[in-house]
Scaffold this motif. Structure first.
Motif, PDB file in Angstrom:
ATOM      1  N   HIS A  88      13.730  50.439  86.407  1.00 46.47           N
ATOM      2  CA  HIS A  88      15.138  50.030  86.410  1.00 46.47           C
ATOM      3  C   HIS A  88      15.442  48.982  87.486  1.00 46.47           C
ATOM      4  N   ILE A  89      14.612  48.908  88.518  1.00 45.76           N
ATOM      5  CA  ILE A  89      14.717  47.778  89.449  1.00 45.76           C
ATOM      6  C   ILE A  89      14.408  46.486  88.696  1.00 45.76           C
ATOM      7  N   SER A  90      13.347  46.510  87.904  1.00 47.97           N
ATOM      8  CA  SER A  90      12.987  45.326  87.114  1.00 47.97           C
ATOM      9  C   SER A  90      14.082  44.982  86.106  1.00 47.97           C
ATOM     10  N   LYS A  91      14.687  46.012  85.501  1.00 50.90           N
ATOM     11  CA  LYS A  91      15.762  45.768  84.538  1.00 50.90           C
ATOM     12  C   LYS A  91      16.970  45.144  85.229  1.00 50.90           C
ATOM     13  N   CYS A  92      17.248  45.571  86.465  1.00 54.81           N
ATOM     14  CA  CYS A  92      18.349  44.954  87.224  1.00 54.81           C
ATOM     15  C   CYS A  92      18.037  43.497  87.535  1.00 54.81           C
ATOM     16  N   TRP A  93      16.817  43.210  87.982  1.00 52.31           N
ATOM     17  CA  TRP A  93      16.435  41.810  88.229  1.00 52.31           C
ATOM     18  C   TRP A  93      16.618  40.988  86.961  1.00 52.31           C
ATOM     19  N   ALA A  94      16.164  41.533  85.838  1.00 54.30           N
ATOM     20  CA  ALA A  94      16.254  40.811  84.566  1.00 54.30           C
ATOM     21  C   ALA A  94      17.707  40.573  84.154  1.00 54.30           C
ATOM     22  N   SER A  95      18.613  41.472  84.572  1.00 51.10           N
ATOM     23  CA  SER A  95      20.017  41.337  84.161  1.00 51.10           C
ATOM     24  C   SER A  95      20.699  40.129  84.797  1.00 51.10           C
ATOM     25  N   LEU A  96      20.031  39.480  85.748  1.00 47.23           N
ATOM     26  CA  LEU A  96      20.540  38.215  86.270  1.00 47.23           C
ATOM     27  C   LEU A  96      20.523  37.141  85.174  1.00 47.23           C
ATOM     28  N   PHE A  97      19.801  37.423  84.090  1.00 41.53           N
ATOM     29  CA  PHE A  97      19.661  36.442  83.003  1.00 41.53           C
ATOM     30  C   PHE A  97      20.171  36.992  81.667  1.00 41.53           C
ATOM     31  N   THR A  98      21.205  37.819  81.707  1.00 43.61           N
ATOM     32  CA  THR A  98      21.917  38.127  80.466  1.00 43.61           C
ATOM     33  C   THR A  98      22.714  36.882  80.063  1.00 43.61           C
ATOM     34  N   ASP A  99      23.076  36.792  78.803  1.00 39.93           N
ATOM     35  CA  ASP A  99      23.891  35.662  78.344  1.00 39.93           C
ATOM     36  C   ASP A  99      25.167  35.556  79.176  1.00 39.93           C
ATOM     37  N   ARG A 100      25.785  36.708  79.451  1.00 39.79           N
ATOM     38  CA  ARG A 100      27.043  36.720  80.198  1.00 39.79           C
ATOM     39  C   ARG A 100      26.866  36.160  81.601  1.00 39.79           C
ATOM     40  N   ALA A 101      25.808  36.608  82.304  1.00 43.62           N
ATOM     41  CA  ALA A 101      25.580  36.147  83.668  1.00 43.62           C
ATOM     42  C   ALA A 101      25.227  34.665  83.718  1.00 43.62           C
ATOM     43  N   VAL A 102      24.396  34.230  82.783  1.00 50.46           N
ATOM     44  CA  VAL A 102      23.994  32.823  82.731  1.00 50.46           C
ATOM     45  C   VAL A 102      25.198  31.929  82.455  1.00 50.46           C
ATOM     46  N   THR A 103      26.014  32.313  81.475  1.00 50.79           N
ATOM     47  CA  THR A 103      27.203  31.523  81.122  1.00 50.79           C
ATOM     48  C   THR A 103      28.194  31.480  82.278  1.00 50.79           C
ATOM     49  N   TYR A 104      28.363  32.595  82.958  1.00 53.26           N
ATOM     50  CA  TYR A 104      29.267  32.652  84.116  1.00 53.26           C
ATOM     51  C   TYR A 104      28.835  31.649  85.186  1.00 53.26           C
TER      52      TYR A 104
END
Length: 301
Positions: A148-164
């Protein structure tokens, strides 16, 4: 210890770029006498930088992402998905694992943890990334923690985060993620409060939102919370909502939605005395930080 983990009480004012705003504030809160903060530690942005810098595929994909505009939605989705997949697939270097396990073991290997993201930007350390990255609750066991640490790191690149980031002109390469590992609390009730009334901006009136179980039900909009208004130790207004659903932790890990008994649905989440006591603690926190605050809180079960 090395550069990859800081326990809350080790975090200092100058550590913003290592632990992000959320991590820094948890470090500060843990030092306030009379304020109970669940124990925990931050996996610093140095760990994230090491993971990203050592993988050529991730860097190539981020280069491609940097050439896109907000309008390129399909390509944003495609490249972001690839980046998340690669990050989640990477093995965390042994030196980072060892520091994580050292702090994790001190807190208790049989304990459950909340794993949360705390972002910061190199050129704009005080920029807000609230709600952009993922949170995981009731995570149990070493391997699940690492996953889940890796999943949190990866969440920096969700569509929402990238678009923001694109909309706010943040460079993808200069936004870093710290991960908060915090002992899980299994609350009777939880919510958020504002030391200045968000409706009227009156700094003398404190506003509390409260619902049963974990705060995720409130944050995700599954329930309409109770609302209490307090001024200088006096409860001046309260609205008790019908709360049909609550989110609770499972013994095996993770969470579930539960329908509340009909009798509980219209109960007040906090007693009047608890509401007034919560205001007292919130004012202490506000005084420490020197400005109005919004604060997540919970009542332990």
């Amino acid at each position: 210890m090395g550069n990859y983990v800081l326990n809350f009480k080790e975090i200092n004012e100058g550590d913003l770029l290592f632990v992000g705003g959320k991590g820094l504030n948890l470090g500060k809160l843990s030092r306030i006498e009379g304020i109970q903060v669940p124990e925990g530690f931050c996996v610093t942005t140095d760990a994230y930088k090491k993971i990203i810098s050592q993988n050529a595929e991730v860097n190539t994909l981020i280069d491609q992402l940097c050439t896109l505009k907000v309008e390129d939605r399909e390509r944003i989705t495609e490249i972001s998905r690839k980046i998340r997949y690669v990050i989640e697939s990477l093995k965390i270097p042994t030196v980072i694992e060892e520091e994580i396990f050292y702090s994790y073991t001190k807190l208790g290997e049989d304990e459950a943890f909340a794993i949360r993201s705390s972002a910061t930007a190199e050129d704009l350390p005080n920029a807000s990334f609230a709600g952009q990255q993922d949170t995981y609750l009731n995570i149990v066991g070493k391997e699940a923690i690492l996953k889940h640490i890796s999943k949190c790191w990866a969440s920096l690149f969700t569509d929402r985060a990238v678009t923001y980031r694109m909309q706010n002109n943040f460079d993808h390469r200069k936004v870093y993620l710290s991960i908060i590992i915090q002992r899980m609390v299994f609350p009777k009730g939880s919510g958020i409060l504002f030391t200045a009334d968000p409706v009227t901006s009156n700094r003398r009136v404190l506003s509390i939102d409260a619902s049963f179980g974990l705060g995720e039900a409130l944050v995700s909009g599954l329930v309409t919370a109770d609302n209490y208004k307090v001024r200088e130790g006096e409860l001046i207004e309260k609205m008790i909502s019908t709360k049909k659903i609550a989110i609770y932790a499972l013994k095996s890990g993770g969470t579930e939605e539960r329908e509340l008994d009909h009798a509980q649905q219209n109960q007040q989440t906090l007693t009047d005395a608890q509401i007034v006591n919560l205001e007292r603690m919130a004012r202490k926190i506000e005084s420490y930080f020197g400005s109005p605050q919004d604060i997540e809180w919970c009542l332990a079960g």
